[in-house]
Scaffold this active site. Structure first.
Site, PDB file in Angstrom:
ATOM      1  N   LEU A  84      26.900  42.746  48.147  1.00 21.17           N
ATOM      2  CA  LEU A  84      26.797  43.800  49.606  1.00 21.17           C
ATOM      3  C   LEU A  84      26.063  45.103  49.091  1.00 21.17           C
ATOM      4  O   LEU A  84      25.465  45.656  49.881  1.00 21.17           O
ATOM      5  CB  LEU A  84      27.957  43.808  50.313  1.00 21.17           C
ATOM      6  CG  LEU A  84      28.412  42.389  50.854  1.00 21.17           C
ATOM      7  CD1 LEU A  84      29.935  43.032  51.361  1.00 21.17           C
ATOM      8  CD2 LEU A  84      27.696  41.839  52.163  1.00 21.17           C
ATOM      9  N   LYS A 116      31.737  44.730  34.081  1.00 14.60           N
ATOM     10  CA  LYS A 116      32.230  46.028  34.272  1.00 14.60           C
ATOM     11  C   LYS A 116      32.657  46.724  32.820  1.00 14.60           C
ATOM     12  O   LYS A 116      33.028  47.732  32.737  1.00 14.60           O
ATOM     13  CB  LYS A 116      33.472  46.055  35.138  1.00 14.60           C
ATOM     14  CG  LYS A 116      32.602  46.068  36.786  1.00 14.60           C
ATOM     15  CD  LYS A 116      33.852  46.166  37.790  1.00 14.60           C
ATOM     16  CE  LYS A 116      33.268  46.566  39.117  1.00 14.60           C
ATOM     17  NZ  LYS A 116      34.240  46.891  40.051  1.00 14.60           N
ATOM     18  N   ASP A 119      34.793  53.398  41.914  1.00 10.70           N
ATOM     19  CA  ASP A 119      35.814  52.555  42.799  1.00 10.70           C
ATOM     20  C   ASP A 119      36.876  53.608  43.035  1.00 10.70           C
ATOM     21  O   ASP A 119      37.577  53.534  44.291  1.00 10.70           O
ATOM     22  CB  ASP A 119      36.371  51.283  42.170  1.00 10.70           C
ATOM     23  CG  ASP A 119      35.368  50.196  42.227  1.00 10.70           C
ATOM     24  OD1 ASP A 119      34.597  50.129  43.158  1.00 10.70           O
ATOM     25  OD2 ASP A 119      35.622  49.387  41.128  1.00 10.70           O
ATOM     26  N   GLY A 152      50.249  44.667  43.170  1.00  7.44           N
ATOM     27  CA  GLY A 152      49.101  44.291  42.193  1.00  7.44           C
ATOM     28  C   GLY A 152      48.750  45.428  41.242  1.00  7.44           C
ATOM     29  O   GLY A 152      48.657  46.552  41.594  1.00  7.44           O
ATOM     30  N   ALA A 173      41.260  46.648  39.943  1.00  9.84           N
ATOM     31  CA  ALA A 173      41.217  47.514  41.282  1.00  9.84           C
ATOM     32  C   ALA A 173      42.439  48.491  41.091  1.00  9.84           C
ATOM     33  O   ALA A 173      42.075  49.660  41.396  1.00  9.84           O
ATOM     34  CB  ALA A 173      40.977  46.907  42.454  1.00  9.84           C
ATOM     35  N   TYR A 222      38.192  43.170  52.152  1.00  4.08           N
ATOM     36  CA  TYR A 222      37.324  43.301  53.489  1.00  4.08           C
ATOM     37  C   TYR A 222      36.821  42.119  53.966  1.00  4.08           C
ATOM     38  O   TYR A 222      36.137  42.307  54.891  1.00  4.08           O
ATOM     39  CB  TYR A 222      36.242  44.425  53.268  1.00  4.08           C
ATOM     40  CG  TYR A 222      35.161  44.087  51.761  1.00  4.08           C
ATOM     41  CD1 TYR A 222      34.517  43.059  51.798  1.00  4.08           C
ATOM     42  CD2 TYR A 222      35.891  44.667  50.909  1.00  4.08           C
ATOM     43  CE1 TYR A 222      33.977  42.753  50.646  1.00  4.08           C
ATOM     44  CE2 TYR A 222      35.092  44.547  49.522  1.00  4.08           C
ATOM     45  CZ  TYR A 222      34.237  43.493  49.401  1.00  4.08           C
ATOM     46  OH  TYR A 222      33.598  43.090  48.281  1.00  4.08           O
TER      47      TYR A 222
HETATM   48  P1  NAP Z   1      42.593  41.383  39.388  1.00  2.62           P
HETATM   49  O1  NAP Z   1      42.116  42.466  38.088  1.00  2.62           O
HETATM   50  O2  NAP Z   1      42.299  39.753  39.175  1.00  2.62           O
HETATM   51  O3  NAP Z   1      44.031  41.766  39.683  1.00  2.62           O
HETATM   52  C1  NAP Z   1      44.764  41.056  40.791  1.00  2.62           C
HETATM   53  C2  NAP Z   1      46.216  41.670  40.725  1.00  2.62           C
HETATM   54  O4  NAP Z   1      46.878  40.789  41.857  1.00  2.62           O
HETATM   55  C3  NAP Z   1      46.892  40.980  39.385  1.00  2.62           C
HETATM   56  O5  NAP Z   1      48.037  42.240  39.528  1.00  2.62           O
HETATM   57  C4  NAP Z   1      47.395  39.816  39.764  1.00  2.62           C
HETATM   58  O6  NAP Z   1      48.546  39.424  39.191  1.00  2.62           O
HETATM   59  C5  NAP Z   1      47.570  39.995  41.270  1.00  2.62           C
HETATM   60  N1  NAP Z   1      47.514  38.358  41.931  1.00  2.62           N
HETATM   61  C6  NAP Z   1      46.348  37.607  41.698  1.00  2.62           C
HETATM   62  N2  NAP Z   1      46.641  36.756  42.363  1.00  2.62           N
HETATM   63  C7  NAP Z   1      47.953  36.443  42.745  1.00  2.62           C
HETATM   64  C8  NAP Z   1      49.011  35.830  42.975  1.00  2.62           C
HETATM   65  N3  NAP Z   1      48.433  34.423  43.661  1.00  2.62           N
HETATM   66  N4  NAP Z   1      50.126  35.865  43.579  1.00  2.62           N
HETATM   67  C9  NAP Z   1      50.512  37.123  43.097  1.00  2.62           C
HETATM   68  N5  NAP Z   1      49.828  37.990  42.589  1.00  2.62           N
HETATM   69  C10 NAP Z   1      48.623  37.755  42.333  1.00  2.62           C
HETATM   70  O7  NAP Z   1      41.563  41.713  40.569  1.00  2.62           O
HETATM   71  P2  NAP Z   1      40.953  43.053  41.063  1.00  2.62           P
HETATM   72  O8  NAP Z   1      39.907  43.256  40.393  1.00  2.62           O
HETATM   73  O9  NAP Z   1      41.967  44.019  40.728  1.00  2.62           O
HETATM   74  O10 NAP Z   1      40.654  42.822  42.610  1.00  2.62           O
HETATM   75  C11 NAP Z   1      41.921  42.703  43.411  1.00  2.62           C
HETATM   76  C12 NAP Z   1      41.266  42.659  44.902  1.00  2.62           C
HETATM   77  O11 NAP Z   1      40.619  43.738  45.486  1.00  2.62           O
HETATM   78  C13 NAP Z   1      40.189  41.382  45.168  1.00  2.62           C
HETATM   79  O12 NAP Z   1      40.747  40.843  46.407  1.00  2.62           O
HETATM   80  C14 NAP Z   1      39.048  42.206  45.462  1.00  2.62           C
HETATM   81  O13 NAP Z   1      38.139  41.722  46.088  1.00  2.62           O
HETATM   82  C15 NAP Z   1      39.471  43.552  45.969  1.00  2.62           C
HETATM   83  N6  NAP Z   1      38.606  44.746  45.623  1.00  2.62           N
HETATM   84  C16 NAP Z   1      38.333  45.496  46.648  1.00  2.62           C
HETATM   85  C17 NAP Z   1      37.504  46.552  46.410  1.00  2.62           C
HETATM   86  C18 NAP Z   1      36.682  47.469  47.354  1.00  2.62           C
HETATM   87  O14 NAP Z   1      35.848  48.144  47.296  1.00  2.62           O
HETATM   88  N7  NAP Z   1      37.400  47.265  48.645  1.00  2.62           N
HETATM   89  C19 NAP Z   1      36.829  46.869  44.961  1.00  2.62           C
HETATM   90  C20 NAP Z   1      37.580  46.020  43.962  1.00  2.62           C
HETATM   91  C21 NAP Z   1      38.329  44.949  44.232  1.00  2.62           C
HETATM   92  P3  NAP Z   1      48.501  38.450  37.941  1.00  2.62           P
HETATM   93  O15 NAP Z   1      47.829  39.486  36.790  1.00  2.62           O
HETATM   94  O16 NAP Z   1      49.959  38.090  37.572  1.00  2.62           O
HETATM   95  O17 NAP Z   1      47.436  37.483  38.040  1.00  2.62           O
END
Ligand code: NAP
Length: 287
Positions: free
Chosen positions: A21, A71, A107, A131, A135, A228
């Site tokens: 986006l 990244k 971020d 989590g 992020a 979002y």
């Molecule tokens: P990530 O590095 O994969 O981390 C995700 C976290 O959530 C980890 O702690 C993971 O635990 C946990 N998790 C994932 N699946 C799970 C499940 N089924 N049950 C329980 N825990 C679970 O992902 P990320 O990059 O941090 O992104 C996380 C979210 O933030 C995404 O939805 C992304 O779209 C959103 N985001 C939004 C923005 C924004 O600007 N608004 C920016 C960045 C990210 P494990 O390590 O145990 O799998």
């Protein structure tokens, strides 16, 4: 504004990148501010990253955003890494100053801009994060450098998130725990700010949400979901039904873009314009 020979180039590098986006967000802000910049999608396969960076340097791009899966890998290709990006361990923005490439992470700025825009001041506040992935690292850095009192991180795998406490010790107090533990229930009761930083509830798995004992959460706690899509996750809807103030991830996404554009141009972009462009793009995509 019409592109000319003087127009400077910007873009977003990812693989795949078609879903990004950022072009919509950035072009809206560039047009609103009357800036002479072009911003395009830059599809870069993982194995082509060094060649792509060399190419953008040769083409004298002013800078670019970096998204999945580059990244972390891009850090080895840059001349300098800003402190926030180093602490977080990821770069989402590159600035090219006469061939010298510096990596930033906006971020963390975006996360705080979202809260500030809602009138929530993180100073002295206790935050609980659900989590502990990429992020979450940006959010922890943003909260601690904006003087949050403490960040408690809960996740399904406590051992995996344990390093966060030492990784951010220089910036403040981070406590990690299993989100099913009694300690976590207690932390929830102390929280002024509750943030979902997991993908639980994101399209298409909209019926999922992280485990929260809502009876423990203080009535005036602010609840933030960085997802979002959809605009209101089950987590946010549940929080709203419990009477909490809520915020979704749109402003964080717009905010990271605004902070990046400021780094490239020195101009403070209109966050509301960026958020509106994003909101329209998401509505058009039917999410
Ligand atoms: P990530 O590095 O994969 O981390 C995700 C976290 O959530 C980890 O702690 C993971 O635990 C946990 N998790 C994932 N699946 C799970 C499940 N089924 N049950 C329980 N825990 C679970 O992902 P990320 O990059 O941090 O992104 C996380 C979210 O933030 C995404 O939805 C992304 O779209 C959103 N985001 C939004 C923005 C924004 O600007 N608004 C920016 C960045 C990210 P494990 O390590 O145990 O799998």
């Amino acid at each position: 504004m019409m592109m000319t020979g003087k127009t400077q180039n910007l873009g977003v590098m990812g693989w795949p990148v078609a879903h990004s986006l950022s072009p919509v967000l950035q072009q809206a802000a560039i047009a609103a501010a009357g800036l002479d910049y072009a911003y395009i999608a830059l599809p870069v396969r993982p194995e082509d990253l060094p060649a792509a960076v060399a190419g953008l340097r040769a083409l004298q791009f002013r800078g670019w955003n970096v998204t999945i899966p580059h990244k972390q890998a891009i850090m080895a290709e840059l001349d300098e890494i800003d402190e926030a990006a180093r602490a977080i361990g990821a770069v989402n923005t590159v600035v090219n100053d006469d061939g010298r490439l510096k990596g930033y992470n906006t971020d963390c700025t975006g996360c705080i801009m979202g809260l500030t825009a809602q009138g929530f001041d993180v100073r002295g506040k206790r935050a609980v994060l659900l989590g502990g992935g990429g992020a979450a690292r940006a959010i922890i850095y943003g909260l601690l450098t904006h003087s949050a009192a403490q960040v408690t991180v809960g996740a399904r795998n406590a051992a995996k998130i344990a390093p966060l406490a030492t990784d951010f010790a220089a910036y403040g107090t981070v406590v990690t725990m299993d989100w099913q533990s009694a300690n976590f229930t207690q932390a929830l009761g102390d929280a002024d700010l509750l943030i979902n930083a997991t993908p639980l509830g994101m399209v298409p798995h909209v019926d999922a949400m992280p485990p929260v004992d809502w009876a423990q959460v203080k009535q005036d706690a602010f609840v933030y979901d960085i997802i979002y899509t959809p605009a209101e996750t089950l987590f946010l809807r549940t929080a709203r039904e419990h009477g909490h103030r809520t915020l979704n991830g749109e402003l964080m996404l717009a905010g990271q873009g605004a902070a990046a554009l400021r780094l490239w141009t020195g101009v403070e972009p209109d966050l509301a314009v960026m958020q509106q462009a994003l909101h329209q793009a998401l509505a058009g995509a039917g999410v």
